[in-house]
Design a protein around this motif. Structure first.
Motif, PDB file in Angstrom:
ATOM      1  N   ASP A   1       0.764  -1.040  -0.038  1.00 48.05           N
ATOM      2  CA  ASP A   1      -0.080  -0.161  -0.122  1.00 48.05           C
ATOM      3  C   ASP A   1       0.915   1.187  -0.045  1.00 48.05           C
ATOM      4  O   ASP A   1       1.931   1.271   0.632  1.00 48.05           O
ATOM      5  N   SER A   2       0.267   2.408  -0.553  1.00 45.15           N
ATOM      6  CA  SER A   2       0.860   3.591  -0.376  1.00 45.15           C
ATOM      7  C   SER A   2       0.449   4.127   1.183  1.00 45.15           C
ATOM      8  O   SER A   2      -0.643   3.962   1.217  1.00 45.15           O
ATOM      9  N   VAL A   3       1.181   5.045   1.636  1.00 48.17           N
ATOM     10  CA  VAL A   3       0.643   5.692   2.840  1.00 48.17           C
ATOM     11  C   VAL A   3       0.541   7.342   2.769  1.00 48.17           C
ATOM     12  O   VAL A   3       1.873   7.688   2.149  1.00 48.17           O
ATOM     13  N   VAL A   4      -0.365   8.212   2.866  1.00 45.29           N
ATOM     14  CA  VAL A   4      -0.527   9.542   2.886  1.00 45.29           C
ATOM     15  C   VAL A   4      -0.394   9.888   4.236  1.00 45.29           C
ATOM     16  O   VAL A   4      -1.203   9.582   5.216  1.00 45.29           O
ATOM     17  N   VAL A   5       0.608  10.670   4.601  1.00 44.88           N
ATOM     18  CA  VAL A   5       0.597  11.276   6.163  1.00 44.88           C
ATOM     19  C   VAL A   5       0.790  12.856   5.933  1.00 44.88           C
ATOM     20  O   VAL A   5       1.297  13.400   5.139  1.00 44.88           O
ATOM     21  N   VAL A   6      -0.260  13.514   6.689  1.00 49.50           N
ATOM     22  CA  VAL A   6      -0.367  14.864   6.723  1.00 49.50           C
ATOM     23  C   VAL A   6       0.027  15.421   8.004  1.00 49.50           C
ATOM     24  O   VAL A   6      -0.284  14.471   9.175  1.00 49.50           O
ATOM     25  N   MET A   7       0.700  16.475   8.354  1.00 52.41           N
ATOM     26  CA  MET A   7       1.010  16.932   9.702  1.00 52.41           C
ATOM     27  C   MET A   7       0.869  18.472   9.655  1.00 52.41           C
ATOM     28  O   MET A   7       1.226  19.170   8.756  1.00 52.41           O
ATOM     29  N   ASP A   8      -0.227  18.837  10.416  1.00 51.63           N
ATOM     30  CA  ASP A   8      -0.246  20.269  10.701  1.00 51.63           C
ATOM     31  C   ASP A   8       0.416  20.786  11.739  1.00 51.63           C
ATOM     32  O   ASP A   8       0.379  20.361  12.967  1.00 51.63           O
ATOM     33  N   LEU A   9       1.447  21.730  11.608  1.00 57.90           N
ATOM     34  CA  LEU A   9       2.540  22.223  12.293  1.00 57.90           C
ATOM     35  C   LEU A   9       1.920  23.206  13.218  1.00 57.90           C
ATOM     36  O   LEU A   9       1.918  24.437  12.643  1.00 57.90           O
ATOM     37  N   VAL A  10       1.319  23.286  14.077  1.00 63.38           N
ATOM     38  CA  VAL A  10       0.328  24.369  14.771  1.00 63.38           C
ATOM     39  C   VAL A  10       1.065  25.304  15.404  1.00 63.38           C
ATOM     40  O   VAL A  10       1.057  26.621  15.177  1.00 63.38           O
ATOM     41  N   GLU A  11       1.946  24.951  16.515  1.00 64.77           N
ATOM     42  CA  GLU A  11       2.857  25.999  17.311  1.00 64.77           C
ATOM     43  C   GLU A  11       3.925  25.084  17.924  1.00 64.77           C
ATOM     44  O   GLU A  11       4.091  24.006  18.131  1.00 64.77           O
ATOM     45  N   LYS A  12       4.865  26.261  18.489  1.00 61.95           N
ATOM     46  CA  LYS A  12       6.115  25.518  18.964  1.00 61.95           C
ATOM     47  C   LYS A  12       5.533  25.266  20.399  1.00 61.95           C
ATOM     48  O   LYS A  12       4.892  26.367  20.940  1.00 61.95           O
ATOM     49  N   GLN A  13       5.937  24.344  21.092  1.00 58.49           N
ATOM     50  CA  GLN A  13       5.668  24.005  22.431  1.00 58.49           C
ATOM     51  C   GLN A  13       6.720  24.610  23.327  1.00 58.49           C
ATOM     52  O   GLN A  13       7.758  24.375  23.037  1.00 58.49           O
ATOM     53  N   GLU A  14       6.089  25.282  24.138  1.00 62.89           N
ATOM     54  CA  GLU A  14       7.163  25.595  25.332  1.00 62.89           C
ATOM     55  C   GLU A  14       7.733  24.688  26.159  1.00 62.89           C
ATOM     56  O   GLU A  14       7.255  23.422  26.086  1.00 62.89           O
ATOM     57  N   THR A  15       8.912  24.671  26.420  1.00 61.54           N
ATOM     58  CA  THR A  15       9.569  23.761  27.140  1.00 61.54           C
ATOM     59  C   THR A  15       9.731  24.101  28.733  1.00 61.54           C
ATOM     60  O   THR A  15       9.768  25.061  29.012  1.00 61.54           O
ATOM     61  N   SER A  16       9.624  23.140  29.496  1.00 62.15           N
ATOM     62  CA  SER A  16       9.808  23.314  30.962  1.00 62.15           C
ATOM     63  C   SER A  16      11.236  23.808  31.387  1.00 62.15           C
ATOM     64  O   SER A  16      12.288  23.437  30.582  1.00 62.15           O
TER      65      SER A  16
ATOM     66  N   VAL B   1      11.856   4.611  48.415  1.00 61.83           N
ATOM     67  CA  VAL B   1      12.267   5.916  48.244  1.00 61.83           C
ATOM     68  C   VAL B   1      11.278   6.957  47.825  1.00 61.83           C
ATOM     69  O   VAL B   1      10.137   6.455  47.377  1.00 61.83           O
ATOM     70  N   LEU B   2      11.477   8.160  48.107  1.00 62.36           N
ATOM     71  CA  LEU B   2      10.400   9.358  47.743  1.00 62.36           C
ATOM     72  C   LEU B   2      11.215  10.059  46.721  1.00 62.36           C
ATOM     73  O   LEU B   2      12.357  10.490  47.159  1.00 62.36           O
ATOM     74  N   LEU B   3      10.665  10.254  45.471  1.00 60.14           N
ATOM     75  CA  LEU B   3      11.402  10.913  44.547  1.00 60.14           C
ATOM     76  C   LEU B   3      10.623  12.256  44.156  1.00 60.14           C
ATOM     77  O   LEU B   3       9.497  12.302  44.040  1.00 60.14           O
ATOM     78  N   GLN B   4      11.147  13.443  44.157  1.00 59.39           N
ATOM     79  CA  GLN B   4      10.341  14.649  43.696  1.00 59.39           C
ATOM     80  C   GLN B   4      11.160  14.951  42.406  1.00 59.39           C
ATOM     81  O   GLN B   4      12.299  15.192  42.091  1.00 59.39           O
ATOM     82  N   ILE B   5      10.387  14.808  41.186  1.00 62.51           N
ATOM     83  CA  ILE B   5      10.646  15.235  39.824  1.00 62.51           C
ATOM     84  C   ILE B   5      10.174  16.300  39.100  1.00 62.51           C
ATOM     85  O   ILE B   5       9.169  16.638  39.246  1.00 62.51           O
ATOM     86  N   PRO B   6      11.060  17.201  38.742  1.00 60.82           N
ATOM     87  CA  PRO B   6      10.833  18.353  37.983  1.00 60.82           C
ATOM     88  C   PRO B   6      10.063  18.143  36.772  1.00 60.82           C
ATOM     89  O   PRO B   6      10.361  17.020  36.155  1.00 60.82           O
ATOM     90  N   PRO B   7       9.239  18.950  36.217  1.00 61.86           N
ATOM     91  CA  PRO B   7       8.562  18.762  35.030  1.00 61.86           C
ATOM     92  C   PRO B   7       9.578  18.325  33.762  1.00 61.86           C
ATOM     93  O   PRO B   7       8.980  17.577  32.964  1.00 61.86           O
ATOM     94  N   ALA B   8      10.573  18.662  33.607  1.00 64.54           N
ATOM     95  CA  ALA B   8      11.716  18.547  32.721  1.00 64.54           C
ATOM     96  C   ALA B   8      11.907  17.028  32.387  1.00 64.54           C
ATOM     97  O   ALA B   8      12.032  16.552  31.356  1.00 64.54           O
ATOM     98  N   TYR B   9      12.052  16.353  33.670  1.00 66.76           N
ATOM     99  CA  TYR B   9      12.052  15.030  33.800  1.00 66.76           C
ATOM    100  C   TYR B   9      10.779  14.172  33.988  1.00 66.76           C
ATOM    101  O   TYR B   9      10.952  12.778  34.303  1.00 66.76           O
ATOM    102  N   GLY B  10       9.724  14.865  33.586  1.00 70.58           N
ATOM    103  CA  GLY B  10       8.500  14.161  33.875  1.00 70.58           C
ATOM    104  C   GLY B  10       7.484  14.223  32.734  1.00 70.58           C
ATOM    105  O   GLY B  10       7.748  13.744  31.634  1.00 70.58           O
ATOM    106  N   TYR B  11       6.383  15.054  32.763  1.00 66.74           N
ATOM    107  CA  TYR B  11       5.577  15.274  31.578  1.00 66.74           C
ATOM    108  C   TYR B  11       5.614  16.689  31.060  1.00 66.74           C
ATOM    109  O   TYR B  11       4.862  16.905  30.178  1.00 66.74           O
ATOM    110  N   GLY B  12       6.606  17.343  31.369  1.00 65.24           N
ATOM    111  CA  GLY B  12       7.014  18.566  30.666  1.00 65.24           C
ATOM    112  C   GLY B  12       5.870  19.455  30.832  1.00 65.24           C
ATOM    113  O   GLY B  12       4.823  19.345  31.682  1.00 65.24           O
TER     114      GLY B  12
END
Length: 324
Positions: free
Chosen positions: A163-178, A289-300
């Motif tokens: 089969d052939s595959v047609v992929v469309v990407m709508d590039l909405v915006e740059k996501q802010e980073t943590s 253990v108890l871990l405190q994880i900043p967003p950059a190392y979690g779900y951003g």
């Protein structure tokens, strides 16, 4: 809940690992808009709907499987050019060009993807983002093998190898980073800087944040060893068996936990959020253990709706049962 957030997860994880050298669009095949950017079209299928708002495919003929991937810009956006290392908020659509059928759409699913412009997404997506601007709609005509790699033969999209595959990407915006944490290593925390564990019937049921201020978003991973085990130390390449409880700051209840289910989590550390690998590295098996994880190392910045907001610091109570 603990898994790494990966773009196109609903398609197939190996999309991120595909390795092909795609050809870029030929500007002579498109028409120039007022800004001078090339725009193109596919004669076999047209797409309606505004970028970031919706997309409908209208097929007029089957799309022949290409010898190599080709990429064209259907709508040239007027935003900045997508830069290397950007994380892009994008809507993806996949169609079977041979059967003229829609097989996947983020618009139908109701949420965009967070797609990093780096090698982890594979060459098809890298080519689609190469030189593109935010606000653009880009299409790739490709093959199942180029898109899905080794999993093309048994893919969940129903695509045949011919089969052939047609992929469309709508590039909405740059996501802010943590914010980037001030260290990429775990720091030992004092008990008075961390929440206390609430238990019921001997099992943890929550974390009490009374008297604690919410930490800075760039704070490194904080690790409090509540009970130290006597097993071998965990390494970042291990597959771990753990019981856990996770919560965000001042939450009334955990967003996820395994204790009440009676089924520990078994997973390679490399498949979980980075904060786990950082925080558990070197911890002896048998430890709590108890871990405190900043967003950059979690779900951003995107979080993990509905229970984890964007840029959330995470706390995990973890009992390390085994590691190998």
């Amino acid at each position: 809940m603990l898994r790494r957030s990966r773009p196109v997860a609903a398609l197939c994880a190996v999309v991120l690992l595909s390795a092909l050298t795609a050809c870029g669009s030929d500007p002579e095949e498109g028409t120039a808009d007022e800004a001078g950017s090339a725009t193109g079209e596919l004669s076999e299928v047209s797409f309606t709907g505004e970028v970031g708002e919706g997309l409908t495919a209208e097929w007029s003929a089957a799309v022949e499987q290409p010898e190599e991937t080709r990429v064209e810009t259907l709508v040239a956006g007027d935003g900045e050019e997508v830069a290397e290392g950007d994380t892009v908020t994008a809507y993806l659509y996949v169609g079977n060009g041979s059967t003229q059928e829609d097989v996947f759409s983020d618009y139908d699913n109701g949420a965009p993807e967070s797609i990093p412009n780096d090698e982890q997404v594979g060459e098809v997506f890298l080519e689609m983002m190469d030189g593109a601007t935010y606000g653009s709609r880009v299409v790739a005509v490709t093959t199942p093998t180029d898109l899905l790699g080794e999993s093309a033969e048994s893919n969940s999209l129903g695509l045949g190898l011919d089969d052939s595959v047609v992929v469309v990407m709508d590039l909405v915006e740059k996501q802010e980073t943590s914010p980037t944490p001030s260290s990429d290593e775990a720091e030992d925390a004092s008990p008075d800087s961390q929440p206390t564990v609430e238990s019921k019937g001997g099992d943890p049921v929550g974390l009490d944040f009374s008297g604690l201020e919410e930490p800075a978003l760039d704070a490194p991973v904080q690790r409090l060893v509540i009970e130290e085990g006597d097993g071998e130390p965990v390494t970042a390449s291990d597959t771990v068996t753990v019981d856990y409880l996770g919560a965000v700051y001042d939450a009334d209840a955990p967003f996820d936990e395994s204790y009440s289910r009676g089924e520990p989590l078994v997973s390679p550390l490399s498949g979980l959020i980075p904060g786990w690998s950082i925080g558990l590295d070197g911890v002896p098996v048998g430890s709590r253990v108890l871990l405190q994880i900043p967003p950059a190392y979690g779900y951003g910045t995107q979080g993990s709706p509905p229970n984890i907001p964007g840029n959330a610091t995470l706390w995990f109570l973890i009992d390390v049962v085994a590691a190998e």
